[in-house]
Design an enzyme around this catalytic site. Sequence first.
Site, PDB file in Angstrom:
ATOM      1  CB  SER A 234      75.831 -24.510  51.657  1.00  0.00           C
ATOM      2  OG  SER A 234      74.507 -24.060  51.847  1.00  0.00           O
ATOM      3  N   GLY A 270      73.360 -27.780  55.574  1.00  0.00           N
ATOM      4  CA  GLY A 270      74.635 -27.379  55.011  1.00  0.00           C
ATOM      5  C   GLY A 270      75.713 -28.433  55.098  1.00  0.00           C
ATOM      6  CD  GLU A 312      66.029 -26.041  57.758  1.00  0.00           C
ATOM      7  OE1 GLU A 312      66.858 -25.384  57.095  1.00  0.00           O
ATOM      8  OE2 GLU A 312      65.104 -25.513  58.389  1.00  0.00           O
ATOM      9  N   GLY A 314      70.005 -31.293  52.535  1.00  0.00           N
ATOM     10  CA  GLY A 314      69.533 -31.341  51.150  1.00  0.00           C
ATOM     11  C   GLY A 314      70.619 -31.889  50.258  1.00  0.00           C
ATOM     12  CE1 TYR A 398      77.478 -19.933  45.285  1.00  0.00           C
ATOM     13  CE2 TYR A 398      77.105 -22.173  44.540  1.00  0.00           C
ATOM     14  CZ  TYR A 398      76.612 -20.971  44.997  1.00  0.00           C
ATOM     15  OH  TYR A 398      75.266 -20.819  45.175  1.00  0.00           O
ATOM     16  CB  CYS A 425      78.922 -16.816  24.121  1.00  0.00           C
ATOM     17  SG  CYS A 425      78.438 -17.592  22.583  1.00  0.00           S
ATOM     18  CE1 TYR A 455      70.946 -25.424  46.953  1.00  0.00           C
ATOM     19  CE2 TYR A 455      72.521 -27.112  47.626  1.00  0.00           C
ATOM     20  CZ  TYR A 455      71.454 -26.264  47.919  1.00  0.00           C
ATOM     21  OH  TYR A 455      70.905 -26.267  49.180  1.00  0.00           O
TER      22      TYR A 455
END
Length: 512
Positions: A234, A270, A312, A314, A398, A425, A455
């Site tokens: 991705s 991706g 695909e 997204g 990430y 926290c 995401y």
Amino acid sequence: MPDNPLAPAWLRVPEDANALADGLWSRNARRADSGELEVAGVPVSRLAEEFGTPLFVLDEADLRERARGAVLAFEREFARIGSGAKVYYAGKAFLCTEVARWVTAAGLGIDVASGGELAVALAAGVDPGRLGMHGNNKAPWEIDRAVRVGLGTIVIDSLQEIGTVADAASRFGRRQAVRLRVNSGVHASTHEYLATAREDQKFGVPLSDVEDAVARIRSHESLDFLGLHSHIGSQIFDTDGFVEAAARLLAVHARLLEGGPVPELNLGGGFGIAYTSVDDPTPVEEIARRMADIVRAECDRLGIPVPVVAVEPGRSIVGPSTLTLYTVGTIKDVEVTLPTVPVPEEGASRRATANGVVDGTLSVNPATDGDEASEFTVVRKYVSVDGGMSDNARPALYGADYTVRIAGRTSAAEPALVRIAGKHCESGDIVVHADYLPGDVRTGDLAALPATGAYCWSLSSNYNYLVRPAVVAVRDGEARAIVRGETEDDLLARDLGVDRGATGGTREQDGE
């Protein structure tokens, strides 16, 4: 003004800390004459007042245009080489019933990766034949449901799954179309956790097992083998990984043709987007052109027909369409001591201001001896907002970078280096690691992060019992909620130990 030494190497002091960088924001986001940010003609202050913050603001026309643009680009380029293309929207990026309807109206299918995502697509009224199902560990009931409703394709992810899908298809009297996910071993240039085709991975079967797996699939009358599937990662900015993946898969594809038809090849998605001003993603039109050329050249070399190619996307469709709106809370100037640097001119201040400079000179502590200072102190401005890792886990997961702007106004104040922190926290609850805002950023300001459509909501949680934000679609000056924001009553409704007759009050009951 020199850069703050706390800033990452790629980040520069902006000439205008109010400016909306090209390519980061949805097509219909702009500053009004008043300085306030508007999306599709709707002022952010109106959105905050009506729906509260944090809030996901989705530019509906932008998403629809990106979806249709992806379909047109791939269909055009693969028609050019005498084949066809199928474009699926990767529902894992963000899925709700309205988005499902928009992308299918634009000509895409939808990939789902769980029974829940399948339920959303079906609830939207999407034709099951336009759906595909992924997953490395599909539950038997998920497979049963997919087969029973007539799902277009199931992506088989393991040798074990072949028999499970074949058995379900037999029981429901169907011939189920399937693809086989292949671990191609291609290393996409992306974060370790985003790469999905390396050898040591949970996804797919290795190239060495493909021919045996396809033989097993073809041995079942209840299965219809469509072709191989690959997903190399991705947030990919170039096509080099797709070149190598296509070459490896088409070599196996050619051998599989000896045993029967292989009408399709799925090269996954991706495709990257811009999160900061230095990100330079490849436009979808260019991706489609290069992919078509890659596939045609390799098929010509192998002497085989060009298959229908599926992709695909997204993130590249929904990501740039959405911003997250926050309200600024606590602001802290935190002194950070850095290692030895050359001493500035005599008389420089010992303490840096919020933007790390005083009269153009970095401040330092006096040298102990020689020409070097032992240390110097710079201030980082921590700006806390009313959300955080519960609505955007990507920075913590990430190390993802984002951009931030004050949304409710503009300011002529000098840029200050800021770190946008959440309210959880966790010391790692950082939403924006580093960016520049006007130095007069203050409590109550609205802050906006672009490119949060993918995401973010889909990875959201109730950590610290924060409620998940609403998603609001804006178009032509109108706003409407397409996903209702949670309330504290929603949180308590699942707690089976709650005494319904006694309550200390919730946020809603307190009149907030």
